[in-house]
Design a protein around this motif. Structure first.
Motif, short mmCIF file in Angstrom:
data_model
loop_
_atom_site.label_atom_id
_atom_site.label_comp_id
_atom_site.label_asym_id
_atom_site.label_seq_id
_atom_site.Cartn_x
_atom_site.Cartn_y
_atom_site.Cartn_z
N ARG A 1 0.83 -1.21 0.00
CA ARG A 1 0.00 0.00 0.00
C ARG A 1 0.87 1.26 0.00
O ARG A 1 0.60 2.22 -0.75
N LYS A 2 1.92 1.28 0.81
CA LYS A 2 2.82 2.44 0.84
C LYS A 2 3.51 2.64 -0.51
O LYS A 2 3.68 3.77 -0.97
N ARG A 3 3.94 1.54 -1.13
CA ARG A 3 4.59 1.66 -2.44
C ARG A 3 3.62 2.18 -3.49
O ARG A 3 3.97 3.01 -4.33
N GLY B 1 1.16 -12.55 -15.77
CA GLY B 1 2.60 -12.35 -15.65
C GLY B 1 2.94 -10.97 -15.12
O GLY B 1 3.84 -10.81 -14.29
N ARG B 2 2.19 -9.98 -15.59
CA ARG B 2 2.45 -8.61 -15.14
C ARG B 2 2.18 -8.45 -13.64
O ARG B 2 3.02 -7.89 -12.92
N ILE B 3 1.05 -8.98 -13.16
CA ILE B 3 0.70 -8.72 -11.77
C ILE B 3 1.57 -9.53 -10.81
O ILE B 3 1.90 -9.06 -9.71
N ARG C 1 6.67 -12.88 -21.12
CA ARG C 1 7.03 -11.53 -21.61
C ARG C 1 6.74 -10.47 -20.56
O ARG C 1 7.59 -9.65 -20.23
N SER C 2 5.53 -10.47 -20.03
CA SER C 2 5.15 -9.42 -19.09
C SER C 2 5.85 -9.61 -17.75
O SER C 2 6.25 -8.63 -17.11
N TYR C 3 6.02 -10.84 -17.34
CA TYR C 3 6.68 -11.10 -16.06
C TYR C 3 8.12 -10.58 -16.07
O TYR C 3 8.55 -9.89 -15.14
N LEU C 4 8.86 -10.88 -17.13
CA LEU C 4 10.26 -10.47 -17.20
C LEU C 4 10.39 -8.95 -17.25
O LEU C 4 11.36 -8.39 -16.71
N GLN C 5 9.43 -8.26 -17.84
CA GLN C 5 9.46 -6.80 -17.85
C GLN C 5 9.36 -6.24 -16.43
O GLN C 5 10.03 -5.27 -16.08
N GLU C 6 8.52 -6.86 -15.61
CA GLU C 6 8.29 -6.36 -14.26
C GLU C 6 9.46 -6.62 -13.32
O GLU C 6 9.72 -5.83 -12.41
N VAL C 7 10.15 -7.75 -13.49
CA VAL C 7 11.22 -8.12 -12.54
C VAL C 7 12.61 -7.70 -13.01
O VAL C 7 13.60 -7.93 -12.31
N GLN D 1 6.12 -9.09 -6.90
CA GLN D 1 7.49 -9.33 -6.46
C GLN D 1 8.32 -8.06 -6.47
O GLN D 1 9.12 -7.82 -5.56
N ALA D 2 8.11 -7.21 -7.48
CA ALA D 2 8.87 -5.96 -7.56
C ALA D 2 8.50 -5.02 -6.41
O ALA D 2 9.37 -4.38 -5.81
N LEU D 3 7.21 -4.93 -6.08
CA LEU D 3 6.77 -4.05 -4.99
C LEU D 3 7.33 -4.50 -3.64
O LEU D 3 7.52 -3.68 -2.73
#
Length: 358
Positions: free
Chosen positions: A77-79, A138-140, A286-292, A145-147
């Motif tokens: 939530r803070k992020r 993949g994106r979410i 594709r979307s997962y690798l963009q996020e991480v 993980q990124a957040l």
């Protein structure tokens, strides 16, 4: 059992700090572990809620469980507040405290309950229906993980060794030795498959533990129906945070592929309907690798392609072990349900291996 719980719910919900008045409830979702209900307040300006009776036979330390969830959701939530265009109220779960300030309530029957604010106009799906959904998954998961990649917290291990190959093989071997219901004769082919897969996957398991691959905060149960979507098909957030703890990102990646790239459901009756959908897999990838990309290491990348094999096997092995032990962990709805679930997973592994070798 369900009718008994429905009778108790008006009293249970009164112990939580919800807004509005209770106007009704209905069973919600298709989870294997908890009993879940949608609580209606019947007022447009007031939110509805998700009430769950927590399975404290599986999760023995409820305060630790809820502390993990609160730490993780608060950090997300803070992020999100600092990210333009984000909506924290829709992009992460919100725990509702009980009247005593705790994040759970223990009733007179020693059952544990918790409440989340319901995210309106949100949906879960048992199966991926198109490439867009696979891409959004993949994106979410990558975004989750990124957040959490900068979260420095000592999370509790809610299920020790949850995805540990050695532990799961030991549990299986004990179930084989004990064979309390004389079911071993029914799994001769599966037994041979299990032992062969353990030999194949041991290298990956050993390297994750010994080569300094980063241990991160991971969800650990990223099956497709744990992703919440909005009415426009955009993934909002991950739900079912009971197993959020320290782990390897391979667990989340592999478990997601296990469910979203399977042409059949986890409860498929006809094994011939199980196939590996490489188009959905590639969209997810594709979307997962963009996020991480911002925190991903070369060592983590090495074993990513084998993660679906690993996680599909771990889940299949757990189903098979539970079948031998008398179906004590996963809810079943028909005879040999867990055995058939295991067979679905093992068939999927063969399909993944065919794709990898093509």
């Amino acid at each position: 059992m369900q009718s008994d719980l429905l009778y108790r719910i008006p009293s249970i919900i009164s112990y939580f700090l919800i807004k509005g008045n209770y106007s009704g409830c209905e069973p919600y979702g298709s989870g294997h572990i908890h009993d879940t209900f949608l609580i209606r307040t019947g007022q447009k300006e007031m939110p509805d809620y998700i009430l769950q009776k927590i399975n404290n036979h599986i999760f023995r330390d409820i305060p630790a469980l809820m502390e993990n969830i609160q730490i993780v959701t608060s950090h997300i939530r803070k992020r999100l507040i600092s990210i333009p265009g984000s909506n924290p109220d829709r992009e992460t779960l919100m725990c509702i405290p009980a009247n005593n300030g705790q994040l759970y309530y223990q009733d007179s029957q020693s059952d544990y309950w918790r409440v989340y604010q319901y995210i309106n106009d949100s949906y879960t799906y048992q199966k991926v229906s198109d490439v867009h959904q696979a891409f959004e998954a993949g994106r979410i998961i990558g975004r989750f993980q990124a957040l959490l990649s900068d979260l420095d917290a000592n999370l509790h291990e809610t299920i020790p060794g949850f995805h540990d190959l050695f532990k799961r093989e030991m549990e299986f071997d004990k179930a084989v030795m004990d064979d309390p219901l004389n079911r071993l004769l029914n799994i001769r082919e599966e037994y041979t498959f299990v032992k062969a897969q353990c030999d194949k996957l041991r290298e990956m398991s050993d390297e994750l533990h010994t080569l300094g691959i980063p241990v991160r905060v991971t969800h650990n149960d990223t099956k497709f129906n744990n992703i919440l979507f909005d009415s426009d098909g955009r993934a909002l957030c991950l739900i079912d945070l009971d197993t959020v703890m320290h782990g390897y990102i391979h667990y989340d990646y592999g478990d997601a592929i296990r469910t979203l790239a399977n042409s059949a459901s986890e409860d498929e009756e006809d094994i011939e309907n199980v196939h590996f959908n490489h188009i959905f897999y590639e969209a997810f990838n594709r979307s997962y690798l963009q996020e991480v990309e911002s925190f991903f290491t070369p060592e983590e990348r090495k074993w990513l392609p084998f993660s679906p094999n690993y996680m599909t096997f771990i889940i299949g092995l757990r189903f098979l072990t539970d079948y031998l032990n008398g179906d004590k962990y996963f809810k079943i709805h028909r005879p040999e349900h867990n055995l058939k679930r295991a067979r679905v997973q093992f068939r999927l592994i063969r399909c993944i291996e065919e794709y990898q070798s093509s």
